[in-house]
Design a protein around this motif. Structure first.
Motif, mmCIF file in Angstrom:
data_model
loop_
_atom_site.group_PDB
_atom_site.id
_atom_site.type_symbol
_atom_site.label_atom_id
_atom_site.label_comp_id
_atom_site.label_asym_id
_atom_site.label_seq_id
_atom_site.Cartn_x
_atom_site.Cartn_y
_atom_site.Cartn_z
ATOM 1 N N ARG A 145 2.619 24.080 19.529
ATOM 2 C CA ARG A 145 2.908 24.624 21.037
ATOM 3 C C ARG A 145 3.881 25.500 21.391
ATOM 4 O O ARG A 145 5.117 25.532 20.834
ATOM 5 C CB ARG A 145 3.233 23.609 22.374
ATOM 6 C CG ARG A 145 3.158 24.027 23.713
ATOM 7 C CD ARG A 145 3.058 22.870 24.702
ATOM 8 N NE ARG A 145 2.255 21.777 24.409
ATOM 9 C CZ ARG A 145 1.373 21.386 25.244
ATOM 10 N NH1 ARG A 145 1.904 21.567 26.430
ATOM 11 N NH2 ARG A 145 0.598 20.275 25.105
ATOM 12 N N GLY A 146 3.555 26.855 21.804
ATOM 13 C CA GLY A 146 4.563 27.807 21.910
ATOM 14 C C GLY A 146 4.865 28.887 20.704
ATOM 15 O O GLY A 146 5.536 29.886 20.613
ATOM 16 N N ALA A 147 4.163 28.349 19.743
ATOM 17 C CA ALA A 147 4.359 29.062 18.499
ATOM 18 C C ALA A 147 3.268 30.396 18.427
ATOM 19 O O ALA A 147 2.262 30.368 18.999
ATOM 20 C CB ALA A 147 3.984 28.537 16.970
ATOM 21 N N ASN A 148 3.715 31.503 17.917
ATOM 22 C CA ASN A 148 2.931 32.751 17.934
ATOM 23 C C ASN A 148 1.785 32.518 16.633
ATOM 24 O O ASN A 148 0.850 33.002 16.932
ATOM 25 C CB ASN A 148 3.772 33.887 17.775
ATOM 26 C CG ASN A 148 4.563 34.470 19.026
ATOM 27 O OD1 ASN A 148 3.804 34.027 20.126
ATOM 28 N ND2 ASN A 148 5.775 34.679 19.034
ATOM 29 N N ALA A 149 2.392 32.143 15.688
ATOM 30 C CA ALA A 149 1.535 32.050 14.274
ATOM 31 C C ALA A 149 2.335 31.180 13.531
ATOM 32 O O ALA A 149 3.503 31.067 13.326
ATOM 33 C CB ALA A 149 1.243 33.688 13.620
ATOM 34 N N VAL A 150 1.427 30.480 12.563
ATOM 35 C CA VAL A 150 1.843 29.873 11.371
ATOM 36 C C VAL A 150 0.852 29.634 10.173
ATOM 37 O O VAL A 150 -0.295 29.583 10.498
ATOM 38 C CB VAL A 150 2.203 28.274 11.862
ATOM 39 C CG1 VAL A 150 0.974 27.619 12.388
ATOM 40 C CG2 VAL A 150 2.927 27.251 10.833
ATOM 41 N N VAL A 151 1.404 29.766 8.845
ATOM 42 C CA VAL A 151 0.574 29.778 7.863
ATOM 43 C C VAL A 151 0.785 28.361 7.291
ATOM 44 O O VAL A 151 1.839 27.981 6.735
ATOM 45 C CB VAL A 151 0.946 30.764 6.845
ATOM 46 C CG1 VAL A 151 0.123 30.557 5.536
ATOM 47 C CG2 VAL A 151 0.706 32.127 7.440
#
Length: 196
Positions: free
Chosen positions: A74-80
């Protein structure tokens, strides 16, 4: 050949099959080879090659990855969640290409205005940086999901023999003034052999 009877055609094919088999066995044993591309031909052909990474989205692998990896926080723009690189072949002669195979499982906010870049750095065995390439991949990694990609790395004629390391990073920029965020980083090694 059109005037041949069926028996003549079968006899003709019986004579042709052994010739083809002998030719294939000679090529397989190394007695007959296809001429190797010269360095001059390699350099001339390089000008016509697109070295950008070609990514393919996989719906089925995206569904499988979604079951096995955590969702976007939640609240993150992007993650790999997965970033893997493999080379083919791991040992190469000058005037040849290495093929770089990539796997990415990327989760991103669909409303985010962002730029994704892939930065590839090449280091010698003693850690000296000898080449860097930055490639915008925003248009190829548009949505969350599992992607496979492939690109080629040319090995020039004057490449010294030895071991090298490729460091690949996936970088996020949310606007022109923002600091780049490294989403993922991976590395893989290869070896340049003698031209002979």
């Amino acid at each position: 050949m059109f005037d041949m009877t069926r028996a003549q055609r079968c006899f003709h094919l019986r004579r042709l099959v052994p010739v083809i088999l002998v030719g294939l066995s000679l090529m397989a044993s190394g007695c007959a080879t296809i001429p190797e591309e010269t360095c001059e031909q390699f350099e001339a052909n390089r000008k016509d090659i697109d070295y950008s990474t070609q990514y393919q989205f996989s719906e089925s692998d995206t569904e499988t990855a979604a079951k096995n990896f955590k969702p976007l926080p939640r609240g993150a723009n992007a993650v790999v969640r997965l970033y893997r690189v493999q080379l083919d072949p791991p040992k190469v002669k000058p005037c040849r290409h290495l093929t770089i195979h990539k796997e990415i499982y990327l989760l991103q906010n669909a409303r985010l205005k962002r730029t994704l870049e892939e930065v590839r750095e090449i280091y010698t065995s003693d850690g000296a940086l000898i080449a860097t390439k930055t490639e915008s991949v925003s248009d190829r990694l548009r949505t969350s999901g599992y992607y496979t990609g492939e690109t080629m790395l040319p090995i020039p004629e004057n490449a010294p023999m030895g071991k090298y390391r490729i460091v690949s990073k996936l970088v996020l920029k949310t606007n022109k003034k923002s600091k780049a965020i490294v989403l993922a980083k991976t590395s893989v090694s290869f070896q340049v052999l003698s031209r002979q």
